[in-house]
Design an enzyme around this catalytic site. Structure first.
Site, PDB file in Angstrom:
ATOM      1  N   LYS A   1     -32.655 -66.172-175.926  1.00 13.70           N
ATOM      2  CA  LYS A   1     -31.754 -65.935-174.803  1.00 13.70           C
ATOM      3  C   LYS A   1     -30.435 -66.700-174.950  1.00 13.70           C
ATOM      4  CE  LYS A   1     -35.486 -65.380-171.396  1.00 13.70           C
ATOM      5  NZ  LYS A   1     -35.661 -63.962-171.122  1.00 13.70           N
TER       6      LYS A   1
ATOM      7  N   GLU B   1     -28.666 -72.052-166.297  1.00 14.01           N
ATOM      8  CA  GLU B   1     -27.582 -71.215-165.784  1.00 14.01           C
ATOM      9  C   GLU B   1     -27.500 -71.287-164.278  1.00 14.01           C
ATOM     10  OE1 GLU B   1     -28.631 -67.596-167.853  1.00 14.01           O
ATOM     11  OE2 GLU B   1     -29.569 -66.769-166.077  1.00 14.01           O
TER      12      GLU B   1
ATOM     13  N   HIS C   1     -40.372 -63.326-160.389  1.00  8.34           N
ATOM     14  CA  HIS C   1     -39.534 -62.845-161.480  1.00  8.34           C
ATOM     15  C   HIS C   1     -40.199 -61.759-162.312  1.00  8.34           C
ATOM     16  CE1 HIS C   1     -37.047 -66.125-160.308  1.00  8.34           C
ATOM     17  NE2 HIS C   1     -37.947 -67.012-160.650  1.00  8.34           N
TER      18      HIS C   1
ATOM     19  N   GLU D   1     -30.420 -56.050-169.643  1.00 11.57           N
ATOM     20  CA  GLU D   1     -30.651 -56.474-168.258  1.00 11.57           C
ATOM     21  C   GLU D   1     -29.433 -57.220-167.721  1.00 11.57           C
ATOM     22  OE1 GLU D   1     -35.474 -57.098-168.107  1.00 11.57           O
ATOM     23  OE2 GLU D   1     -34.222 -58.887-168.234  1.00 11.57           O
TER      24      GLU D   1
ATOM     25  N   GLU E   1     -30.287 -60.512-170.457  1.00  6.89           N
ATOM     26  CA  GLU E   1     -30.937 -60.466-171.761  1.00  6.89           C
ATOM     27  C   GLU E   1     -31.060 -59.018-172.187  1.00  6.89           C
ATOM     28  OE1 GLU E   1     -35.049 -61.429-172.119  1.00  6.89           O
ATOM     29  OE2 GLU E   1     -35.591 -60.545-170.203  1.00  6.89           O
TER      30      GLU E   1
ATOM     31  N   ASN F   1     -33.811 -56.406-173.967  1.00  4.81           N
ATOM     32  CA  ASN F   1     -35.180 -56.193-174.422  1.00  4.81           C
ATOM     33  C   ASN F   1     -35.157 -55.122-175.508  1.00  4.81           C
ATOM     34  OD1 ASN F   1     -36.305 -58.046-172.557  1.00  4.81           O
ATOM     35  ND2 ASN F   1     -36.115 -56.507-170.954  1.00  4.81           N
TER      36      ASN F   1
ATOM     37  N   ARG G   1     -37.040 -53.013-177.050  1.00  8.23           N
ATOM     38  CA  ARG G   1     -38.243 -52.173-177.140  1.00  8.23           C
ATOM     39  C   ARG G   1     -38.192 -51.119-176.044  1.00  8.23           C
ATOM     40  NH1 ARG G   1     -39.540 -56.941-174.510  1.00  8.23           N
ATOM     41  NH2 ARG G   1     -40.149 -56.595-172.340  1.00  8.23           N
TER      42      ARG G   1
HETATM   43  P1  ADP Z   1     -37.645 -62.781-168.633  1.00  7.36           P
HETATM   44  O1  ADP Z   1     -37.501 -62.858-170.120  1.00  7.36           O
HETATM   45  O2  ADP Z   1     -38.774 -63.604-168.140  1.00  7.36           O
HETATM   46  O3  ADP Z   1     -37.620 -61.361-168.175  1.00  7.36           O
HETATM   47  P2  ADP Z   1     -34.973 -62.988-167.481  1.00  7.36           P
HETATM   48  O4  ADP Z   1     -33.885 -63.828-168.024  1.00  7.36           O
HETATM   49  O5  ADP Z   1     -34.854 -61.529-167.709  1.00  7.36           O
HETATM   50  O6  ADP Z   1     -36.341 -63.541-168.058  1.00  7.36           O
HETATM   51  O7  ADP Z   1     -35.119 -63.269-165.916  1.00  7.36           O
HETATM   52  C1  ADP Z   1     -36.213 -62.717-165.170  1.00  7.36           C
HETATM   53  C2  ADP Z   1     -35.850 -62.591-163.696  1.00  7.36           C
HETATM   54  O8  ADP Z   1     -35.442 -63.856-163.161  1.00  7.36           O
HETATM   55  C3  ADP Z   1     -34.689 -61.662-163.401  1.00  7.36           C
HETATM   56  O9  ADP Z   1     -35.107 -60.323-163.258  1.00  7.36           O
HETATM   57  C4  ADP Z   1     -34.123 -62.235-162.103  1.00  7.36           C
HETATM   58  O10 ADP Z   1     -34.873 -61.769-160.997  1.00  7.36           O
HETATM   59  C5  ADP Z   1     -34.381 -63.717-162.228  1.00  7.36           C
HETATM   60  N1  ADP Z   1     -33.181 -64.405-162.734  1.00  7.36           N
HETATM   61  C6  ADP Z   1     -32.824 -64.563-164.028  1.00  7.36           C
HETATM   62  N2  ADP Z   1     -31.659 -65.232-164.141  1.00  7.36           N
HETATM   63  C7  ADP Z   1     -31.258 -65.525-162.883  1.00  7.36           C
HETATM   64  C8  ADP Z   1     -30.126 -66.221-162.310  1.00  7.36           C
HETATM   65  N3  ADP Z   1     -29.185 -66.764-163.080  1.00  7.36           N
HETATM   66  N4  ADP Z   1     -30.044 -66.318-160.965  1.00  7.36           N
HETATM   67  C9  ADP Z   1     -31.018 -65.781-160.173  1.00  7.36           C
HETATM   68  N5  ADP Z   1     -32.094 -65.137-160.639  1.00  7.36           N
HETATM   69  C10 ADP Z   1     -32.233 -64.999-161.976  1.00  7.36           C
HETATM   70 MG    MG Z   2     -36.106 -60.013-168.322  1.00 10.09          MG
END
Ligand code: ADP
Ligand code: MG
Length: 541
Positions: free
Chosen positions: A119, A203, A238, A278, A292, A294, A296
């Protein structure tokens, strides 16, 4: 996402009557003639493996499933033409020796997969490719002091994320500076266990975000298109629960700019295959940021297929076979609206505990032009237990905010908030127990709704744990016993701590059972009443 069934609904159009989705547009550049794919090895299981088998079969291709001891009797193994045993139940999904050897010739794909699996690296790359990223720290220096100072610089609340994370694991929201190191340590523990890695990024935490992701597709000629977006804001911890396409209440301008940002992201890594970019959308400002990518085909791809009338597995196979993308951007249709809900074997009232057992009764809705079912299980499979989240999904679908399209990822956290309120009350009740006990010897306490465990004294002050049983009045609250830490700093003053809530209580000497309680910095005087009823000891706050 094993052992799950997902149901997608679409209005009007029939899945089986796909109009020939593959245009005969000439390739951008002549491709070297490839030996056509005859057989596909599916390095996955569950409903997604079954999904791939379906399209492969329709194209006349053979499939090979892989299985471990744990999924020897699974549906995907029964459905595939061949199945290969890859090791004991504990082996990871992709055991390096067996399957990665097969992937090696596909140089560019594993490069994009490993880059996007990181990431931090992917965010650095995206900032350089005109794709907005969430303000944060993505550096290599992982000393706790530096991470803390970066969090201070970004400004609270911040989110700690494992660099190699997935499935929402190991992420921690940090509301203030004094929580940071504790949260960091617990994120590192979870990340080490889940991903075997302890690098994190930090972040800005966006308080009321929507999760919007864009389905993209690339071929080996450098063509990249997007197939519009999915809204995956309905999440719990999440993790996505309901996905829909297109995203509700989105303007065409916004759709175009987020789609273009996703295409830029995929181009930045010369992406070839199906992928998802995403984004997190700040509902307060309307800004969107890359989260991020994905690399796939995801569990939620059916909603995109329903509204674009494409078979994305067929796209994958054609692209892997050296063909160019079946459609140009401007020819990709967007019609109708689709939802996908994930049905899991889990016990909702018991905190969504995964359930295991025999699936004695499995009666999914009948598939039709508007109902689609992707499943990794059949009746009598020994993989899924009786309790499911179906009732929860129905309630969610009726939720006024969901119906209004008023989505944000915290929608389900109403239950988390309620839990926090419950925690405040539990902390107050614990204060009552502690005050009462200052009149009695702890050993002499019996019964009632309270247990005292492992109170130990290390000179002074001493900390003890109180575990509190409670009954939920609402199904959305878990009924797990709650554990509180009580630290006595003097005879009349002690600190009661539950995750996120900390109460300092000081007995007001003059007024018997009135107690001054400091709850997260706000001071109030609380009256306590004690009584015995039906041989149980009650505290009235
Ligand atoms: P994963 O690899 O576990 O999917 P992500 O980076 O895609 O990790 O984050 C998963 C979820 O966490 C997102 O769908 C969102 O709901 C929440 N999230 C991620 N980053 C943030 C952020 N900076 N602020 C608020 N919520 C976040
Ligand atoms: Mg994700």
């Amino acid at each position: 996402m094993g052992n799950s069934t997902s149901i997608a609904r679409r209005s009007k159009r029939s899945w089986s009557s796909l109009a020939n989705p593959f245009s005969q547009a000439p390739p951008v550049e002549k491709s070297p003639v490839q030996r056509p794919i005859e057989k596909i090895l599916i390095a996955n299981r569950g409903e997604i493996a079954c999904r791939i088998i379906k399209t492969a079969r329709s194209l006349g291709l053979k499939t090979v499933a892989v299985y471990s001891d744990a999924d020897r009797n699974s549906l995907h193994v029964r459905r595939a033409d061949e199945a290969v045993f890859i090791g004991p139940a504990t082996c990871p999904l992709l055991p390096s020796s067996t399957l990665l050897v097969a992937l090696e010739p596909m140089q560019s794909i594993p490069a994009a997969i490993s880059l996007m699996g990181d990431k931090s690296a992917s965010k650095k790359l995206m900032s350089g490719a005109n794709v907005p990223v969430v303000p944060g720290y993505h550096g290599d220096d992982q000393s706790h002091e530096l991470l803390q100072s970066e969090a201070d610089r970004i400004g609270y609340p911040v989110l700690i994320k494992p660099v190699l994370g997935g499935g929402g694991k190991g992420m921690r929201i940090v509301h203030s500076r004094d929580e940071f190191l504790d949260s960091l340590r617990s994120a590192l523990r979870e990340s080490a266990a889940a991903f075997g890695d302890t690098r994190v990024l930090i972040e800005k935490y966006i308080a009321q975000p929507r999760h919007i992701e864009v389905q993209i597709f690339g071929d080996r000629f450098g063509n990249v298109v997007h197939l519009f977006e999915r809204d995956c804001s309905v999440q719990r911890r999440h993790q996505k629960i309901i996905e829909e396409a297109p995203a509700p209440l989105m303007s065409d301008d916004f759709r175009n700019s987020i789609g273009q940002a996703a295409v830029n992201a995929a181009k930045a890594v010369n992406y070839e295959n199906a992928g998802t970019v995403e984004f997190i959308v700040d509902t307060a400002t309307g800004d969107f940021f890359f989260m991020e990518m994905n690399t796939r085909l995801q569990v939620e791809h059916p909603v995109t297929e329903m509204v674009t009338r494409q078979d994305l597995v067929e796209w994958q196979i054609r692209v892997a076979n050296g063909e160019s993308l079946p459609l140009e951007q401007k020819s990709i249709p967007l019609q109708g609206h689709a939802f996908e809900a994930r049905v899991y074997a889990e016990n909702v009232p018991r905190g969504f505990l995964p359930a295991a057992g025999v699936l004695y009764h499995y009666n999914p809705p009948t598939a039709s032009s508007t109902v689609r079912i992707e499943t990794g299980v059949e009746q009598s499979d020994a993989v899924a237990g009786l309790p499911t989240n179906i009732h929860f999904l129905k309630k969610l679908a009726k939720h006024p905010a969901f119906r209004a399209g008023d989505l944000e990822t915290q929608l389900l956290d109403f239950s988390e908030r309620a839990k926090r309120d419950v925690k405040s009350f539990a902390a107050l009740a614990a204060v009552g127990v502690c005050v009462r006990e200052s009149f009695r010897r702890p050993e002499s306490r019996t019964g009632g709704p309270w247990h005292t465990t492992s109170g130990f004294r290390v000179n002074n002050p001493y900390t003890r744990k109180i575990s509190l049983d409670w009954m939920p009045e609402s199904e959305s609250l878990s009924c797990e016993p709650m554990s509180l830490d009580v630290t006595y700093s003097s005879d009349s003053e002690f600190l009661v701590k539950i995750h996120l809530v900390s109460n300092t209580a000081k007995r007001v000497a003059s007024s018997g059972c009135d107690i001054t309680v400091d709850i997260n910095g706000i001071s109030s005087t609380i009256s306590y009443g004690y009584y015995l009823q039906k041989s149980a000891y009650h505290i009235h706050v």
